[in-house]
Write an enzyme that holds these catalytic residues in place. Structure first.
Site, short mmCIF file in Angstrom:
data_model
loop_
_atom_site.label_atom_id
_atom_site.label_comp_id
_atom_site.label_asym_id
_atom_site.label_seq_id
_atom_site.Cartn_x
_atom_site.Cartn_y
_atom_site.Cartn_z
N TYR A 127 22.92 45.13 108.75
CA TYR A 127 22.25 44.39 109.82
C TYR A 127 21.30 45.29 110.61
CZ TYR A 127 24.50 39.78 109.96
OH TYR A 127 24.90 38.50 109.69
N LYS A 162 33.99 46.51 99.70
CA LYS A 162 33.53 46.40 98.31
C LYS A 162 33.48 47.81 97.74
CE LYS A 162 31.90 44.06 94.78
NZ LYS A 162 32.75 43.14 93.99
N ASP A 168 35.00 39.97 97.47
CA ASP A 168 34.93 38.78 96.60
C ASP A 168 36.31 38.17 96.44
OD1 ASP A 168 35.63 41.09 95.20
OD2 ASP A 168 34.62 40.51 93.35
N ASP A 195 30.43 38.31 108.69
CA ASP A 195 29.58 37.14 108.94
C ASP A 195 29.93 36.04 107.95
OD1 ASP A 195 27.36 35.62 109.96
OD2 ASP A 195 26.21 36.23 108.20
N ASP A 245 32.48 32.40 108.54
CA ASP A 245 32.02 31.02 108.29
C ASP A 245 32.96 30.33 107.32
OD1 ASP A 245 29.67 31.25 109.87
OD2 ASP A 245 28.51 30.11 108.41
#
Ligand code: IPM
Ligand code: MG
Length: 352
Positions: A135, A186, A218, A242, A246
């Site tokens: 970001y 990851k 994942d 983020d 959601d």
């Protein structure tokens, strides 16, 4: 206590009105001061985060934030886009620890698109790092290579101190809950993630009581749908957080229910619903204000030391849901669908 109120765009002003309505009847000697952010600020003064809005947020004890963005701003140069308001506030105020709880209210287990037995009773905390990662990493941009081909690029990076402080926040949160912490990364592919994992493992030595696990992002995205109740506190980086937050919101029935807190190292915080500005329903009086009202409760608890008042708001929200009131986003057969302002009134009435 001084609260900076930054309603923003789209449904932001409507939902903020309801949260303020609830806060004002609590009689807590709160002082509110409002300022423009996002597209509303761009329209008025040509900047998404004007200096006076930032100064107000800096000077306040806590910040209530609505939502920013709208399709009319999507073609502006990035520095002028509404999203810069929230990104700038997070960075400028050093709000690195983002608490995103996903709680399934008993009455809403059927409102989720996921089977009720999978989500019923879920009480998950996603702790998202908020001021680092891809970001904010530099360099970033677009360029033309020597062979004439264009490319876009961003930089994923985390410094040791950034990982350490969010890891500590994760372990401390886990201490207050079921003492289980899952760090999501990851590390099978990304250097930044392997480094994240190594630092989290180092910090873990200071918290022998906590059961630390690691999961690739994942797999975590899949496990959240398969069996979300295996998690209690998840700690992760900015980008993964983020996306996962959601996803987690949908376990609860609606993104319109989820509050959040973004805290610095002194418990100053910015409080916002995790949903966006929802331009498609803005101005119609149908937006669900509960995420913002629950964000106000988080503000009372985390920044203003008013736990009893926070409990009162949360109990009132439960009572309203148990009473069968719903906004359009959590409509259920046999329940009463009401608008934004009526939902705010219902919470006020239920405060007791
Ligand atoms: C969020 C939002 C923001 C983010 C946007 C509006 C910049 O999606 O708070 O989750 O990506 O962090
Ligand atoms: Mg988001």
């Amino acid at each position: 206590m001084k609260i900076a109120v930054l309603p923003g765009d789209g449904i932001g002003p409507e939902i903020m009105t309801e949260a303020l309505k609830v806060l004002k009847v609590l009689d807590l000697k709160l002082e509110f001061e409002q300022a423009l952010v996002g597209g509303a600020a761009y329209d008025a003064v040509g900047e998404p985060l004007p200096a006076n809005s930032l100064a107000l947020a800096r000077a306040a004890d806590a910040v209530m934030f609505g939502a920013v963005g709208g399709p009319q701003y999507d073609t502006l140069p990035r520095a002028k886009r509404p999203e810069q308001a929230i990104l700038g506030l997070r960075k400028e105020l050093n709000l690195f620890a983002n608490l995103r709880p996903a709680i399934v209210y008993e009455e809403l287990a059927d409102a989720s698109t996921i089977r009720a037995d999978v989500v019923a009773g879920l009480d998950l905390l996603i702790l998202r790092e908020l001021t680092g990662d891809v970001y904010f990493g530099q360099p970033r941009g677009t360029r033309t290579l020597e062979n004439g081909e264009r490319e876009g690029f961003d930089t994923m990076r985390y410094s040791e101190s950034e990982v350490r402080r969010i890891a500590h926040a994760g372990f401390r949160a886990a201490m207050k809950r079921s003492r289980k912490l899952c760090s999501v990364d990851k590390a099978n592919v990304l250097e930044t993630s392997q480094f994240w994992r190594d630092v989290v493992i180092e910090v873990a030595k200071e918290y022998p009581q906590i059961e630390l696990t690691h999961m690739y992002v994942d797999n975590a995205a899949m496990q959240l749908i398969r069996n979300p109740k295996q998690f209690d506190v998840m700690v992760t980086g900015n980008l993964f957080g983020d996306i996962l937050s959601d996803e987690a919101s949908m376990l609860t029935g609606s993104i319109g229910m989820l509050p959040s807190a973004a805290l610095d190292d002194k418990s100053k915080g910015l409080y916002e619903p995790i949903h966006g500005s929802a331009p498609d329903i803005a101005g119609k009086g149908v937006a669900n204000p509960l995420a913002t009202i629950l964000s106000a409760a988080m503000m009372l608890r985390y920044s203003l030391n008013q736990d009893a008042a926070a409990d009162r708001i949360e109990a009132a929200v439960r009572k309203v849901l148990a009473g069968g009131y719903r906004c359009a986003d959590i409509q259920q057969p046999g329940k009463r669908t009401i608008g934004t302002s009526a939902m705010g009134d219902a919470v006020v009435a239920a405060l007791g």
